[in-house]
Design a protein around this motif. Structure first.
Motif, short mmCIF file in Angstrom:
data_model
loop_
_atom_site.label_atom_id
_atom_site.label_comp_id
_atom_site.label_asym_id
_atom_site.label_seq_id
_atom_site.Cartn_x
_atom_site.Cartn_y
_atom_site.Cartn_z
N ASP A 181 -16.78 85.10 -44.43
CA ASP A 181 -16.04 84.44 -43.36
C ASP A 181 -16.85 83.35 -42.66
N GLU A 182 -16.26 82.17 -42.54
CA GLU A 182 -16.86 81.03 -41.85
C GLU A 182 -15.77 80.23 -41.15
N LEU A 183 -16.14 79.61 -40.05
CA LEU A 183 -15.21 78.78 -39.29
C LEU A 183 -15.81 77.39 -39.16
N ASN A 184 -15.17 76.39 -39.74
CA ASN A 184 -15.69 75.03 -39.76
C ASN A 184 -15.49 74.38 -38.39
N VAL A 185 -16.60 73.95 -37.77
CA VAL A 185 -16.51 73.35 -36.44
C VAL A 185 -16.23 71.85 -36.50
N LYS A 186 -16.39 71.23 -37.66
CA LYS A 186 -16.29 69.77 -37.72
C LYS A 186 -14.95 69.22 -37.23
N PRO A 187 -13.81 69.83 -37.62
CA PRO A 187 -12.53 69.29 -37.13
C PRO A 187 -12.38 69.38 -35.62
N ALA A 188 -13.16 70.25 -34.97
CA ALA A 188 -13.05 70.45 -33.52
C ALA A 188 -14.03 69.61 -32.72
N LEU A 189 -14.93 68.90 -33.37
CA LEU A 189 -15.91 68.10 -32.65
C LEU A 189 -15.20 67.05 -31.82
N GLY A 190 -15.66 66.90 -30.59
CA GLY A 190 -15.01 65.99 -29.67
C GLY A 190 -13.88 66.61 -28.87
N ASP A 191 -13.58 67.86 -29.15
CA ASP A 191 -12.49 68.57 -28.48
C ASP A 191 -13.02 69.90 -27.94
N PRO A 192 -13.46 69.95 -26.70
CA PRO A 192 -14.07 71.16 -26.14
C PRO A 192 -13.19 72.40 -26.26
N GLU A 193 -11.89 72.24 -26.04
CA GLU A 193 -11.00 73.40 -26.12
C GLU A 193 -10.92 73.93 -27.55
N ALA A 194 -10.92 73.04 -28.51
CA ALA A 194 -10.87 73.47 -29.91
C ALA A 194 -12.16 74.20 -30.30
N LEU A 195 -13.30 73.72 -29.79
CA LEU A 195 -14.56 74.39 -30.08
C LEU A 195 -14.60 75.77 -29.42
N ARG A 196 -14.10 75.87 -28.20
CA ARG A 196 -14.03 77.18 -27.55
C ARG A 196 -13.16 78.13 -28.37
N ALA A 197 -12.06 77.62 -28.90
CA ALA A 197 -11.16 78.46 -29.70
C ALA A 197 -11.86 78.98 -30.94
N ILE A 198 -12.74 78.18 -31.53
CA ILE A 198 -13.48 78.63 -32.72
C ILE A 198 -14.43 79.77 -32.36
N TYR A 199 -15.13 79.63 -31.24
CA TYR A 199 -16.00 80.73 -30.79
C TYR A 199 -15.18 82.00 -30.58
N MET A 200 -14.03 81.88 -29.95
CA MET A 200 -13.22 83.06 -29.68
C MET A 200 -12.66 83.66 -30.97
N ARG A 201 -12.32 82.80 -31.92
CA ARG A 201 -11.84 83.29 -33.21
C ARG A 201 -12.94 84.06 -33.93
N ALA A 202 -14.18 83.61 -33.79
CA ALA A 202 -15.31 84.32 -34.40
C ALA A 202 -15.40 85.75 -33.87
N MET A 203 -15.11 85.92 -32.58
CA MET A 203 -15.11 87.26 -32.00
C MET A 203 -13.98 88.12 -32.57
N GLU A 204 -12.87 87.49 -32.86
CA GLU A 204 -11.71 88.23 -33.37
C GLU A 204 -11.92 88.73 -34.80
N ILE A 205 -12.62 87.95 -35.61
CA ILE A 205 -12.73 88.30 -37.03
C ILE A 205 -14.05 88.99 -37.39
#
Length: 333
Positions: free
Chosen positions: A279-303
């Motif tokens: 399992d990996e979550l690509n951060v590149k599409p979220a760069l420049g979007d703080p809310e999207a990056l926060r969502a990736i961190y939270m998704r990491a906790m979920e999975i």
């Protein structure tokens, strides 16, 4: 409740950042000797992007960072990145894992930039065996790096020794002597099947109970410790009367997942909840979007799974998830 808390109530405040998958060694437990395909530089996260990802992590409770690789010191300007990371509000500890080959030349700059402590890979004290395990390089340069680390004030200085059955297990006593005579923290690490689980791994796997057996055979009086800075998953000991200590990191024989507090950011921009699973979550599409990056961190906790099940792989038993195909050097240790 802290923000980065997974389904099993483990709080995450620690991010390991790989800045490159390249390395100037080819250690036999980490990557093949030849034919390694490294990610092109254009695929790696820039330092600006790493800072952006860490800033969001810090706002969610990340306070500890470790810079890894590959070999992080082969990427130019690393001290500049460290200075920027150290200035992020909430970041209170930055450490580095290195093979030590380039450390003597960079130790002072890294210390000034904000690295507090270092882990240096050292699997043997024999120059000829070093060439066998690392397949290139010079043990003297690593020892020079250790001396430089002490001189500039890194503390603690930890030496990471991956134990390999039939390769370096006969040096356990020598490493214990080092931990007794010098203010160093020797950490014995079990060989892990990261990116490969072939017979070579199984044949060279050695449970760390052997270290305590050797200590007993040497009539060493050892005591448990709980005050080593940044001890993480290490089970730590001091030999009575000694100036240093030694630790056991045994993910296979006694996995430490129940205390896991870490995430990993790969050099090519993926947030990994667990070292072992795919399992990996690509951060590149979220760069420049703080809310999207926060969502990736939270998704990491979920999975994030409960544990890595490496012991099941050793026993030839079925596993509940898919192991990663990436080598350790491609993930960051």
């Amino acid at each position: 409740m802290p923000v980065l808390t997974d389904r099993f109530e483990r709080v995450h405040d620690y991010l390991r950042i790989s800045v490159t998958d390249r390395c100037n060694l080819r250690c036999l437990y980490c990557m093949p000797e030849e034919g390694v395909e490294f990610a092109p530089s254009s695929d790696l996260l820039s330092y600006d992007h790493i800072v952006e990802v860490v800033e969001i992590g810090a706002s969610l409770g990340i306070s500890k960072l470790r810079i890894t690789g590959g070999e992080p010191l082969v990427r130019p300007g690393l001290d500049g990145l460290v200075s920027r990371l150290a200035a992020i509000p909430g970041i209170r500890d930055i450490s580095l894992t290195t093979n030590g080959v380039l450390l003597a030349d960079q130790a002072e700059a890294l210390r000034r930039a904000g690295v507090n402590r270092v882990n240096i890979s050292l699997d043997t004290l024999d120059p000829t065996r070093f060439r066998f395990i690392a397949r290139r390089g010079d043990l003297k340069r690593v020892m020079d790096g250790i001396e430089a680390a002490a001189r500039v004030g890194f503390s603690p200085i930890k030496l990471n020794c991956v134990l390999l059955k039939g390769v370096n297990e006969d040096e356990i006593a020598a490493f214990l002597k080092m931990a007794y005579e010098h203010p160093l923290h020797v950490r014995f690490i079990e060989y892990m099947p990261i990116g490969h689980a072939d017979d070579n791994w199984k044949n060279h796997y050695l449970p760390l109970t052997r270290v305590l057996e050797i200590a007993q055979e040497q009539s060493l009086d050892v005591e448990r410790l709980d005050d080593i800075v940044g001890n993480g998953p290490s089970e730590d000991y001091r030999i009575t009367g000694g100036t240093g200590s030694f630790g056991l990191i045994h993910p296979i024989s006694d996995h430490f997942c129940k205390r896991c507090n870490r995430l990993r950011l790969t050099a090519d921009g993926n947030l990994k909840p667990c070292l072992y699973w795919v399992d990996e979550l690509n951060v590149k599409p979220a760069l420049g979007d703080p809310e999207a990056l926060r969502a990736i961190y939270m998704r990491a906790m979920e999975i994030k799974p409960l544990n890595h099940e490496m012991a099941a792989k050793l026993a030839g038993e079925a596993q509940s998830h898919e192991p990663t195909a990436r080598r350790m050097s491609q993930i960051g240790g």
